[in-house]
Design a protein around this motif. Structure first.
Motif, PDB file in Angstrom:
ATOM      1  N   HIS A 126       0.900  -0.997  -0.072  1.00  0.00           N
ATOM      2  CA  HIS A 126      -0.145  -0.026   0.118  1.00  0.00           C
ATOM      3  C   HIS A 126       0.841   1.295   0.089  1.00  0.00           C
ATOM      4  O   HIS A 126       0.483   2.096  -0.744  1.00  0.00           O
ATOM      5  N   GLN A 127       1.941   1.220   0.863  1.00  0.00           N
ATOM      6  CA  GLN A 127       2.776   2.586   0.921  1.00  0.00           C
ATOM      7  C   GLN A 127       3.550   2.740  -0.361  1.00  0.00           C
ATOM      8  O   GLN A 127       3.608   3.678  -0.968  1.00  0.00           O
ATOM      9  N   ALA A 128       3.975   1.620  -0.882  1.00  0.00           N
ATOM     10  CA  ALA A 128       4.594   1.573  -2.307  1.00  0.00           C
ATOM     11  C   ALA A 128       3.529   2.285  -3.491  1.00  0.00           C
ATOM     12  O   ALA A 128       3.953   3.062  -4.269  1.00  0.00           O
ATOM     13  N   TRP A 129       2.479   1.879  -3.458  1.00  0.00           N
ATOM     14  CA  TRP A 129       1.326   2.406  -4.354  1.00  0.00           C
ATOM     15  C   TRP A 129       1.175   3.621  -4.271  1.00  0.00           C
ATOM     16  O   TRP A 129       1.027   4.229  -5.354  1.00  0.00           O
ATOM     17  N   VAL A 130       0.727   4.141  -3.004  1.00  0.00           N
ATOM     18  CA  VAL A 130       0.785   5.553  -2.671  1.00  0.00           C
ATOM     19  C   VAL A 130       1.952   6.445  -3.046  1.00  0.00           C
ATOM     20  O   VAL A 130       1.743   7.331  -3.744  1.00  0.00           O
ATOM     21  N   ALA A 131       2.973   5.938  -2.866  1.00  0.00           N
ATOM     22  CA  ALA A 131       4.279   6.525  -3.052  1.00  0.00           C
ATOM     23  C   ALA A 131       4.485   6.697  -4.747  1.00  0.00           C
ATOM     24  O   ALA A 131       4.916   7.751  -5.201  1.00  0.00           O
ATOM     25  N   MET A 132       3.956   5.542  -5.436  1.00  0.00           N
ATOM     26  CA  MET A 132       3.919   5.800  -6.885  1.00  0.00           C
ATOM     27  C   MET A 132       2.918   6.766  -7.449  1.00  0.00           C
ATOM     28  O   MET A 132       3.291   7.429  -8.240  1.00  0.00           O
ATOM     29  N   MET A 133       1.850   6.782  -6.888  1.00  0.00           N
ATOM     30  CA  MET A 133       0.475   7.814  -7.276  1.00  0.00           C
ATOM     31  C   MET A 133       0.596   9.096  -7.028  1.00  0.00           C
ATOM     32  O   MET A 133       0.395   9.972  -7.851  1.00  0.00           O
ATOM     33  N   ARG A 134       1.278   9.478  -5.627  1.00  0.00           N
ATOM     34  CA  ARG A 134       1.095  10.735  -5.198  1.00  0.00           C
ATOM     35  C   ARG A 134       1.621  11.722  -6.099  1.00  0.00           C
ATOM     36  O   ARG A 134       1.525  12.670  -6.608  1.00  0.00           O
ATOM     37  N   PRO A 135       3.343  11.556  -6.782  1.00  0.00           N
ATOM     38  CA  PRO A 135       3.866  12.653  -7.606  1.00  0.00           C
ATOM     39  C   PRO A 135       2.816  12.818  -8.853  1.00  0.00           C
ATOM     40  O   PRO A 135       3.064  13.834  -9.496  1.00  0.00           O
ATOM     41  N   ARG A 136       2.462  11.672  -9.492  1.00  0.00           N
ATOM     42  CA  ARG A 136       1.484  11.812 -10.614  1.00  0.00           C
ATOM     43  C   ARG A 136       0.316  12.494 -10.263  1.00  0.00           C
ATOM     44  O   ARG A 136      -0.061  13.580 -11.154  1.00  0.00           O
ATOM     45  N   LEU A 137      -0.381  12.499  -9.066  1.00  0.00           N
ATOM     46  CA  LEU A 137      -1.642  12.994  -8.968  1.00  0.00           C
ATOM     47  C   LEU A 137      -1.167  14.617  -8.619  1.00  0.00           C
ATOM     48  O   LEU A 137      -1.872  15.519  -9.077  1.00  0.00           O
ATOM     49  N   VAL A 138       0.055  14.846  -8.222  1.00  0.00           N
ATOM     50  CA  VAL A 138       0.505  16.181  -7.935  1.00  0.00           C
ATOM     51  C   VAL A 138       0.559  16.967  -9.477  1.00  0.00           C
ATOM     52  O   VAL A 138       0.256  18.148  -9.413  1.00  0.00           O
ATOM     53  N   ALA A 139       1.450  16.219 -10.171  1.00  0.00           N
ATOM     54  CA  ALA A 139       1.738  16.792 -11.424  1.00  0.00           C
ATOM     55  C   ALA A 139       0.286  17.092 -12.258  1.00  0.00           C
ATOM     56  O   ALA A 139       0.162  17.938 -13.143  1.00  0.00           O
ATOM     57  N   ALA A 140      -0.678  16.195 -12.128  1.00  0.00           N
ATOM     58  CA  ALA A 140      -1.813  16.130 -12.854  1.00  0.00           C
ATOM     59  C   ALA A 140      -2.885  17.619 -12.188  1.00  0.00           C
ATOM     60  O   ALA A 140      -3.189  18.106 -13.054  1.00  0.00           O
TER      61      ALA A 140
ATOM     62  N   ILE B 242     -10.839   2.940  -9.415  1.00  0.00           N
ATOM     63  CA  ILE B 242     -10.257   2.097  -8.375  1.00  0.00           C
ATOM     64  C   ILE B 242     -11.083   1.136  -7.957  1.00  0.00           C
ATOM     65  O   ILE B 242     -12.147   1.370  -7.807  1.00  0.00           O
ATOM     66  N   ASP B 243     -10.498   0.025  -7.205  1.00  0.00           N
ATOM     67  CA  ASP B 243     -11.311  -0.930  -6.425  1.00  0.00           C
ATOM     68  C   ASP B 243     -10.883  -1.121  -5.140  1.00  0.00           C
ATOM     69  O   ASP B 243     -10.327  -0.086  -4.662  1.00  0.00           O
ATOM     70  N   ASP B 244     -11.633  -2.078  -4.526  1.00  0.00           N
ATOM     71  CA  ASP B 244     -11.373  -2.130  -3.007  1.00  0.00           C
ATOM     72  C   ASP B 244     -10.106  -1.958  -2.475  1.00  0.00           C
ATOM     73  O   ASP B 244      -9.777  -1.785  -1.258  1.00  0.00           O
ATOM     74  N   ASN B 245      -9.132  -2.572  -3.479  1.00  0.00           N
ATOM     75  CA  ASN B 245      -7.934  -2.837  -2.718  1.00  0.00           C
ATOM     76  C   ASN B 245      -7.210  -1.520  -2.311  1.00  0.00           C
ATOM     77  O   ASN B 245      -6.296  -1.451  -1.312  1.00  0.00           O
ATOM     78  N   GLU B 246      -7.173  -0.614  -3.019  1.00  0.00           N
ATOM     79  CA  GLU B 246      -6.573   0.790  -2.592  1.00  0.00           C
ATOM     80  C   GLU B 246      -7.769   1.943  -2.514  1.00  0.00           C
ATOM     81  O   GLU B 246      -7.081   3.061  -2.550  1.00  0.00           O
ATOM     82  N   ALA B 247      -8.890   1.783  -2.525  1.00  0.00           N
ATOM     83  CA  ALA B 247      -9.907   2.792  -2.535  1.00  0.00           C
ATOM     84  C   ALA B 247      -9.686   3.914  -1.307  1.00  0.00           C
ATOM     85  O   ALA B 247      -9.912   4.932  -1.385  1.00  0.00           O
ATOM     86  N   ALA B 248      -9.564   2.961  -0.199  1.00  0.00           N
ATOM     87  CA  ALA B 248      -9.382   3.821   1.065  1.00  0.00           C
ATOM     88  C   ALA B 248      -8.144   4.745   1.050  1.00  0.00           C
ATOM     89  O   ALA B 248      -8.085   5.944   1.529  1.00  0.00           O
ATOM     90  N   TYR B 249      -7.077   4.184   0.630  1.00  0.00           N
ATOM     91  CA  TYR B 249      -5.873   4.896   0.507  1.00  0.00           C
ATOM     92  C   TYR B 249      -5.872   6.002  -0.600  1.00  0.00           C
ATOM     93  O   TYR B 249      -5.313   7.068  -0.446  1.00  0.00           O
ATOM     94  N   LEU B 250      -6.721   5.616  -1.724  1.00  0.00           N
ATOM     95  CA  LEU B 250      -6.648   6.773  -2.755  1.00  0.00           C
ATOM     96  C   LEU B 250      -7.487   7.946  -2.220  1.00  0.00           C
ATOM     97  O   LEU B 250      -7.223   9.108  -2.297  1.00  0.00           O
ATOM     98  N   ARG B 251      -8.551   7.584  -1.414  1.00  0.00           N
ATOM     99  CA  ARG B 251      -9.400   8.623  -1.100  1.00  0.00           C
ATOM    100  C   ARG B 251      -8.524   9.638  -0.016  1.00  0.00           C
ATOM    101  O   ARG B 251      -8.659  10.929  -0.213  1.00  0.00           O
ATOM    102  N   LEU B 252      -7.819   9.063   0.778  1.00  0.00           N
ATOM    103  CA  LEU B 252      -7.190   9.992   1.474  1.00  0.00           C
ATOM    104  C   LEU B 252      -5.980  10.501   0.687  1.00  0.00           C
ATOM    105  O   LEU B 252      -5.626  11.744   1.091  1.00  0.00           O
ATOM    106  N   LEU B 253      -5.373   9.949  -0.379  1.00  0.00           N
ATOM    107  CA  LEU B 253      -4.219  10.662  -1.203  1.00  0.00           C
ATOM    108  C   LEU B 253      -5.014  11.857  -1.813  1.00  0.00           C
ATOM    109  O   LEU B 253      -4.418  12.923  -1.885  1.00  0.00           O
ATOM    110  N   MET B 254      -6.180  11.592  -2.329  1.00  0.00           N
ATOM    111  CA  MET B 254      -6.861  12.795  -3.120  1.00  0.00           C
ATOM    112  C   MET B 254      -7.327  13.812  -2.249  1.00  0.00           C
ATOM    113  O   MET B 254      -7.200  14.897  -2.713  1.00  0.00           O
TER     114      MET B 254
END
Length: 409
Positions: A58-72, A86-98
């Motif tokens: 989960h941490q690795a996935w969030v670390a991958m997504m964060r700079p891309r969402l910031v750039a977007a 997104i599916d249930d695997n990362e939905a909670a983490y994505l919501r917090l990241l967004m």
């Protein structure tokens, strides 16, 4: 010198973290992405987290997504919006990241999308048949997103017809929400005069009319939805009728709510937060769509119907970006939308040159990388639907052309 419109579809092969910073700030109106779901296979966009000791998936996935969402966020216009599948695997983490990147106050919706009506039958537990779509504005106060559609408007809901054939239904002119009453909306509690035989309604007495005050079904005072000036402006859109209520017969006033199919864009209905497969398509229909164009070369594409619904929420000249382009569904949908309504949307699709899986249908069909699939589909769409196709060279740190700027020839 002639000025040609930009192609509907433009493609860049490369890592989106290299491409996004090269795009002009504020140059995109709508972002849709379907990122890797982190379901057990290594995802291609590992960046510098490969060497992070002890990092969970989960941490690795969030670390991958964060700079891309910031750039977007940087390339998104102040009036724009981003949709993320997104599916249930990362939905909670994505919501917090967004929430972190875009701001909790800019959340517009968390939509449930029924992409697998039968449910996944493999494995233990429940037969999951949904995914999520997180929708955020760049700035909710300025966002132009219109969360409505004409697709779900049912003409059967408008059973009446005027002399000119236009269809309508009757809606109570009184506000049916008890939060709005003479204490909270004092200026909207006033008498009108109506003729229950002829149907006419006015704000002043006239021959054959009776006084009508807004009341709830239990007889307690209510308020109108329209002000006096609006009633005076649109008297022909009102009708007085005698109705049977729980307390017996009474005279009430109704609005003629017109279907208005002949107006630009047609009547629209507010979107709900559950989207069914029969409305937007399913994984099965998406596979069939791609198979018709290229063959069975992608395991879980998104249906164009899903993207078409998203496109309907934004202006018809929106600049669209998909930086996890996959099989190219977003670009395909943009071309279909433009062909259907005459819009001038443009789409920039970005996909990595990640190799296709050894022995997969894609590799056996001659597609060495996932980018090859995206490119081939967008070219085929340009041939079938129109709008043109252009591939840009890998983008550097210098700003790329605005996706909407016309080119000279």
């Amino acid at each position: 010198m002639t000025v040609e419109p930009p192609p509907w579809n433009t493609f860049v092969a490369g890592d989106n973290l290299d491409v996004l910073p090269a795009l002009p700030p504020g140059s995109v109106d709508l972002v849709y992405i379907d990122p890797p779901y982190n379901t057990g296979n290594d995802f291609a966009y590992a960046d510098d987290i490969r060497g992070v000791d002890g990092a969970s998936r989960h941490q690795a996935w969030v670390a991958m997504m964060r700079p891309r969402l910031v750039a977007a966020r940087e390339v998104l216009a102040d009036t724009g919006a981003i949709f993320v599948s997104i599916d249930d695997n990362e939905a909670a983490y994505l919501r917090l990241l967004m929430d972190e990147v875009y701001g909790e106050q800019n959340l517009l919706a968390q939509v449930v999308v029924n992409l697998n009506p039968k449910g996944r039958q493999l494995g233990k537990g429940f037969a999951t048949n949904h995914e999520y779509l997180l929708v955020y504005a760049r700035d909710a106060r300025r966002c132009v997103l219109d969360a409505s559609t004409s697709d779900t408007v049912d003409e059967r809901d408008f059973p009446l017809a005027g002399p000119d054939g236009r269809r309508f239904r009757h809606l109570p002119l009184r506000n049916t929400n008890k939060k709005f009453n003479p204490a909270t909306a004092r200026t909207l509690h006033f008498p009108v005069w109506g003729d229950p035989v002829g149907g006419a309604v006015r704000t002043a007495p006239f021959e054959g009319a009776v006084e009508v005050l807004p009341v709830f079904g239990d007889g307690t005072p209510a308020v109108w939805r329209w002000s006096r000036p609006r009633i005076d402006e649109r008297p022909d859109d009102l009708v007085c009728r005698t109705i049977k209520g729980v307390r017996g017969e009474r005279v009430d006033v109704f609005q003629k709510d017109w279907l208005h199919r002949d107006t630009p864009g047609g009547r629209r209905k507010k979107l709900r937060t559950i989207w069914m497969a029969e409305e937007v398509g399913s994984t099965d229909t998406a596979v069939a769509e791609l198979k018709e164009v290229l063959g069975h070369v992608f395991e879980s594409p998104k249906p164009t119907g899903l993207i078409l619904r998203i496109l309907q929420t934004m202006p018809a000249n929106a600049r669209v970006l998909d930086f996890f382009a996959g099989s190219g569904t977003t670009g395909h949908a943009v071309a279909l939308a433009n062909a259907a309504d005459g819009g001038t949307r443009t789409c920039l699709s970005v996909n990595s040159t990640e190799p296709t899986r050894v022995g997969s249908n894609a590799q056996l069909a001659g597609y060495a990388t996932v980018a090859d699939i995206t490119r081939a589909r967008l070219r085929a769409v340009a041939e079938r639907v129109g709008g043109g196709f252009e591939e840009l060279p890998p983008l550097s740190s210098s700003p790329a052309p605005d996706p909407r700027r016309p080119t000279s020839a």
